[in-house]
Scaffold this motif. Structure first.
Motif, PDB file in Angstrom:
ATOM      1  N   GLU A 143      37.398  40.587  32.494  1.00 38.62           N
ATOM      2  CA  GLU A 143      36.614  41.222  32.069  1.00 38.62           C
ATOM      3  C   GLU A 143      35.134  40.837  32.946  1.00 38.62           C
ATOM      4  OE1 GLU A 143      37.839  41.967  27.505  1.00 38.62           O
ATOM      5  OE2 GLU A 143      36.033  43.489  28.224  1.00 38.62           O
ATOM      6  N   ARG A 178      34.541  39.291  35.535  1.00 33.04           N
ATOM      7  CA  ARG A 178      34.852  39.553  36.896  1.00 33.04           C
ATOM      8  C   ARG A 178      34.316  41.110  37.085  1.00 33.04           C
ATOM      9  NH1 ARG A 178      37.973  38.831  41.837  1.00 33.04           N
ATOM     10  NH2 ARG A 178      36.627  40.364  43.207  1.00 33.04           N
ATOM     11  N   LEU A 179      34.935  41.885  36.594  1.00 31.98           N
ATOM     12  CA  LEU A 179      34.622  43.407  36.700  1.00 31.98           C
ATOM     13  C   LEU A 179      33.083  43.591  36.297  1.00 31.98           C
ATOM     14  CD1 LEU A 179      37.888  44.887  35.051  1.00 31.98           C
ATOM     15  CD2 LEU A 179      37.308  44.720  37.401  1.00 31.98           C
ATOM     16  N   THR A 180      32.590  43.154  35.279  1.00 27.46           N
ATOM     17  CA  THR A 180      31.398  43.433  34.811  1.00 27.46           C
ATOM     18  C   THR A 180      30.442  42.971  35.942  1.00 27.46           C
ATOM     19  OG1 THR A 180      31.915  43.128  32.706  1.00 27.46           O
ATOM     20  CG2 THR A 180      29.650  43.294  33.220  1.00 27.46           C
ATOM     21  N   GLU A 236      31.160  42.663  39.266  1.00 28.55           N
ATOM     22  CA  GLU A 236      31.328  43.549  40.493  1.00 28.55           C
ATOM     23  C   GLU A 236      30.535  44.882  40.211  1.00 28.55           C
ATOM     24  OE1 GLU A 236      33.009  43.145  43.312  1.00 28.55           O
ATOM     25  OE2 GLU A 236      33.884  41.270  42.605  1.00 28.55           O
ATOM     26  N   THR A 237      30.625  45.441  38.917  1.00 29.22           N
ATOM     27  CA  THR A 237      29.808  46.783  38.402  1.00 29.22           C
ATOM     28  C   THR A 237      28.428  46.549  38.825  1.00 29.22           C
ATOM     29  OG1 THR A 237      31.334  47.125  37.056  1.00 29.22           O
ATOM     30  CG2 THR A 237      29.639  48.516  36.902  1.00 29.22           C
ATOM     31  N   ARG A 272      26.687  46.611  42.244  1.00 32.06           N
ATOM     32  CA  ARG A 272      27.117  47.679  43.062  1.00 32.06           C
ATOM     33  C   ARG A 272      25.845  48.578  42.762  1.00 32.06           C
ATOM     34  NH1 ARG A 272      32.140  47.206  44.941  1.00 32.06           N
ATOM     35  NH2 ARG A 272      32.542  45.907  43.275  1.00 32.06           N
TER      36      ARG A 272
END
Lengths: 257, 257
Positions: free
Chosen positions: B239, B241-243, B245-246, B249
């Motif tokens: 989670e 990691r994904l946060t 990445e978001t 962007r």
């Protein structure tokens, strides 16, 4: 090996067995099996269904393919093995769409086998079996394209692709629509219209969207697409799944004493 | 196919090429390549390094293996292809650990090839090549075990396993330590001590922890392990990691007009 229909992962096991079979026949490359596994993992995290964000991207893809003057879909071994029929349905809905074989691990024999798998699925004309043009700055066999296909394309649909090639096609001014379950892949990163969804679901949704988008389509006019938003949506879908899983897990000690 | 050392994914490409090679030799099953792809995806999401939670699980695994009276490690084609040497180092650190070949897609020839791959890596004694006992309630060939190996084990280390078998071993009262990159897999769900980490990293960490855990080890005394916490830690790592990445962007529109 018999797969019990009651197995919780029966559909997934059948797809795996099919890919293994197509690899033995020389349609799928060994690396294609590994790529499929990566896709499986992301699909699992995405809940194995098309998110609202993916459906939106699929509608936009239908609109772009309708607006294209020379749309081409690039096909590798995995696509031919898993989606020859869904792809044939898309071509029936959009007869101008050219289908081109493009392989990272290319041999003339393998290209012919992939083409014949596509024909067996109902696709009459297959480009790229005898490619005559090279895309610049791409060291792999993926650079080999058909004079009548990708070499002239203005929009290219590339399912299950690699990041290098997505970049090379964009450098030629070709709009790239990608289908890839990994929202973090270089393909998804670099595509103009990244569809984060499973291949056969994505193709079916694009096909169904074609008649609905037809009325508004104007050749050469491409509706803007928010690619960052599409990727952020996919991350959010995975995050929600993980949060749910964490919450569902009340502490359970080991059964052993 | 030559892999450029400058390719951003060179290490990963080399591992893939190695697995493809070992498949052609009959050590790895085609389904093993797909399983590797799933692992790759999860490792990517986990940041391709061992999290603090995984390191903790690896120390606990060393303690359990030291406390075991009959520890056995179960080996499939992928483990033999990718980790024969790290496994040999673990056996040198813990000479009581028995190594047993156990295959889902078993043929006598393939079992022999997997054993010979392990011997080439430095493991002298390999069990399970001629299994004589069946684990109850397990329909696949994974039920076939060695009278001198898993059949007598009190602790079983199972890297890259399947959920059904984890359950069957636990039903026999065997403590299961799993190594699997997928924190949502049935293996990770059902294991007594799930290590959510890449195989060779996990084996190396367990091996290094053996001398440090030795002083406290008492045969038959197993330090409690919070499995729910270990899985929640892995979800949290993904989670985060994904946060990240978001957030990284910022909206970037398509280059085309």
């Amino acid at each position: 090996m018999r797969i019990s229909p009651r197995h919780p992962r029966a559909a997934s096991l059948r797809t795996r067995a099919r890919l293994a079979r197509e690899m033995r026949k020389g349609v799928v490359a060994p690396e294609g099996l590994i790529a499929h596994g990566r896709g499986e993992a992301f699909d699992y995290l995405l809940g194995e269904r098309s998110s609202a964000g993916a459906r939106k991207a699929e509608r936009a893809a239908a609109a772009w393919l309708l607006a294209a003057r020379r749309p081409v879909v690039s096909v590798n071994g995995n696509v031919a093995a898993l989606a020859a029929r869904p792809l044939a349905r898309l071509v029936r809905a959009l007869p101008g769409l050219r289908v081109e074989v493009n392989l990272f691990h290319r041999t003339p024999a393998r290209a012919a086998r992939v083409a014949s798998r596509l024909r067996a699925g109902g696709i009459r004309t297959v480009f790229g079996v005898h490619p005559t043009v090279r895309i610049p700055k791409l060291p792999s066999d993926r650079a080999l394209v058909d004079r009548e296909g990708i070499a002239q394309a203005d929009v290219c649909l590339i399912p299950l692709e690699d990041g290098d090639r997505t970049e090379a096609l964009r450098a030629l001014g070709i709009r790239v629509i990608s289908i890839d379950l990994n929202p973090l892949s270089r393909t998804s990163e670099r595509s103009d219209l990244p569809i984060i969804d499973e291949l056969t679901r994505a193709l079916d949704h694009i096909t169904r969207a074609i008649p609905l988008q037809k009325a508004q389509a104007r050749p050469g006019f491409f509706r803007p697409f928010d690619r960052s938003r599409a990727l952020a949506d996919a991350f959010a879908t995975i995050e929600r799944r993980l949060t749910r899983e964490t919450r569902a897990r009340a502490p359970r000690p080991s059964r052993h004493r």
